[in-house]
Design a protein around this motif. Structure first.
Motif, mmCIF file in Angstrom:
data_model
loop_
_atom_site.group_PDB
_atom_site.id
_atom_site.type_symbol
_atom_site.label_atom_id
_atom_site.label_comp_id
_atom_site.label_asym_id
_atom_site.label_seq_id
_atom_site.Cartn_x
_atom_site.Cartn_y
_atom_site.Cartn_z
ATOM 1 N N SER A 35 53.883 17.011 62.402
ATOM 2 C CA SER A 35 54.914 16.484 61.415
ATOM 3 C C SER A 35 55.519 17.639 60.570
ATOM 4 O O SER A 35 56.535 17.973 60.317
ATOM 5 N N TYR A 36 54.380 18.680 60.513
ATOM 6 C CA TYR A 36 54.744 19.938 59.622
ATOM 7 C C TYR A 36 55.868 20.877 60.748
ATOM 8 O O TYR A 36 56.838 21.216 60.050
ATOM 9 N N ARG A 37 55.411 20.897 61.817
ATOM 10 C CA ARG A 37 56.171 21.510 62.645
ATOM 11 C C ARG A 37 57.434 20.991 62.851
ATOM 12 O O ARG A 37 58.565 21.777 63.121
ATOM 13 N N MET A 38 57.564 19.627 62.990
ATOM 14 C CA MET A 38 59.167 18.984 62.879
ATOM 15 C C MET A 38 59.690 19.289 61.749
ATOM 16 O O MET A 38 61.111 19.350 61.846
ATOM 17 N N ILE A 39 59.266 19.098 60.572
ATOM 18 C CA ILE A 39 59.800 19.406 59.404
ATOM 19 C C ILE A 39 60.625 20.941 59.376
ATOM 20 O O ILE A 39 61.433 21.196 58.935
ATOM 21 N N GLN A 40 59.503 21.927 59.839
ATOM 22 C CA GLN A 40 59.978 23.270 59.772
ATOM 23 C C GLN A 40 61.178 23.481 60.694
ATOM 24 O O GLN A 40 62.124 24.247 60.356
ATOM 25 N N ASP A 41 61.075 22.772 61.889
ATOM 26 C CA ASP A 41 62.185 23.068 62.958
ATOM 27 C C ASP A 41 63.368 22.361 62.601
ATOM 28 O O ASP A 41 64.450 22.750 62.898
ATOM 29 N N SER A 42 63.263 21.270 61.780
ATOM 30 C CA SER A 42 64.380 20.548 61.360
ATOM 31 C C SER A 42 65.014 21.267 60.222
ATOM 32 O O SER A 42 66.512 21.242 60.094
ATOM 33 N N ARG A 43 64.410 22.129 59.391
ATOM 34 C CA ARG A 43 64.911 22.946 58.340
ATOM 35 C C ARG A 43 65.705 24.077 58.935
ATOM 36 O O ARG A 43 66.603 24.578 58.399
ATOM 37 N N LYS A 44 65.425 24.596 60.281
ATOM 38 C CA LYS A 44 66.301 25.585 60.982
ATOM 39 C C LYS A 44 67.201 25.123 61.354
ATOM 40 O O LYS A 44 67.978 26.024 62.056
ATOM 41 N N SER A 45 67.387 23.823 61.383
ATOM 42 C CA SER A 45 68.659 23.522 62.228
ATOM 43 C C SER A 45 69.776 22.887 60.948
ATOM 44 O O SER A 45 69.424 22.515 60.076
ATOM 45 N N ILE A 46 71.044 23.528 61.199
ATOM 46 C CA ILE A 46 71.889 23.317 60.271
ATOM 47 C C ILE A 46 73.368 22.952 60.825
ATOM 48 O O ILE A 46 73.448 23.214 62.362
ATOM 49 N N TYR A 47 74.038 22.004 60.299
ATOM 50 C CA TYR A 47 75.347 21.845 60.898
ATOM 51 C C TYR A 47 76.516 22.439 60.095
ATOM 52 O O TYR A 47 76.496 22.483 58.974
ATOM 53 N N VAL A 48 77.399 23.023 61.171
ATOM 54 C CA VAL A 48 78.446 23.550 60.403
ATOM 55 C C VAL A 48 79.782 22.767 60.923
ATOM 56 O O VAL A 48 79.794 22.442 62.261
ATOM 57 N N LEU A 49 80.490 22.765 59.929
ATOM 58 C CA LEU A 49 82.039 22.109 60.274
ATOM 59 C C LEU A 49 83.035 22.985 61.016
ATOM 60 O O LEU A 49 83.096 24.024 60.555
ATOM 61 N N ASP A 50 83.459 22.716 62.236
ATOM 62 C CA ASP A 50 84.216 23.329 62.745
ATOM 63 C C ASP A 50 85.573 22.487 62.986
ATOM 64 O O ASP A 50 85.591 21.520 63.815
ATOM 65 N N ASN A 51 86.664 22.635 62.372
ATOM 66 C CA ASN A 51 87.822 21.732 62.083
ATOM 67 C C ASN A 51 87.263 20.271 61.824
ATOM 68 O O ASN A 51 87.981 19.652 62.417
ATOM 69 N N GLY A 52 86.400 20.125 60.986
ATOM 70 C CA GLY A 52 86.346 18.715 60.513
ATOM 71 C C GLY A 52 85.253 18.062 61.763
ATOM 72 O O GLY A 52 84.428 17.176 61.346
#
Length: 204
Positions: A35-52
């Motif tokens: 669970s800790y590893r999944m939380i850490q990995d999820s924090r490294k993933s971000i979403y960037v808006l490219d033309n919406g």
């Protein structure tokens, strides 16, 4: 016999109970770990808006990219310091930007070149100065670098190519708008600026 059978069953029940407890503890610990590893990995993933449109981007470890940033800083400094045009304002602007990336050794070299009349010659002869980086050598244990490249001085009648080898040290500092890589070059010096060729331009 009956007592022995009861004792054996009690021992077996104890072993089974202890095994079940240990297995349950292991499952709980493993669950927390994953669970800790999944939380850490999820924090490294971000979403960037490219033309919406949301695009998934991954955060990388800063330390993995640090050698790349060191080389980028070294290349940027040399490009700013040695890219010159026959324009006093342009020269001063490039030099000023480059001096944010280096300690007083850069200012000393700039003063030395200015006192020799190098910049005045660039303006007077309407020359263009540029560099090409061949390679950059890093010694991360000693925080030392060497820059290998060529310097091209383009004049109205000729193109002069000079060898450019420099060396110095680098140090991590706080990032800023004037120093986005957070690297300060130190004790920098030119160790070889030998002329390699002097080609005459065609007059027609």
């Amino acid at each position: 016999m009956l007592i022995k059978n009861i004792e054996q069953r009690i021992k077996i029940n104890k072993i089974v109970s202890l095994s079940a407890i240990v297995f349950a503890i292991f499952i709980v610990i493993a669950g927390f770990f994953f669970s800790y590893r999944m939380i850490q990995d999820s924090r490294k993933s971000i979403y960037v808006l490219d033309n919406g449109v949301p695009v998934l981007a991954k955060q990388t470890d800063v330390l993995l990219n640090r050698p790349v940033e060191y080389k980028a800083q070294i290349e940027l400094f040399h490009r700013l310091f040695f890219t010159l045009a026959p324009d006093d304002a342009y020269i001063k602007e490039n030099i000023q930007k480059s001096l944010y990336l280096i300690d007083d050794s850069g200012k000393k070299e700039y003063t030395n070149l200015r006192e020799k009349g190098f910049y005045n010659q660039i303006v007077a002869s309407s020359s263009m100065v540029s560099i090409h980086a061949d390679s950059i050598s890093l010694n991360t244990e000693e925080n030392k670098f060497q820059f290998f490249g060529k310097q091209m001085i383009t004049r109205k009648s000729s193109v002069i190519t000079r060898k450019l080898i420099t060396e110095g040290f680098f140090e991590d500092i706080i990032r800023s708008p004037n120093n986005p890589h957070g690297v300060l070059l130190k004790n920098w010096r030119i160790i070889d600026n030998e002329e390699l060729s002097n080609q005459t331009k065609n007059s027609y």
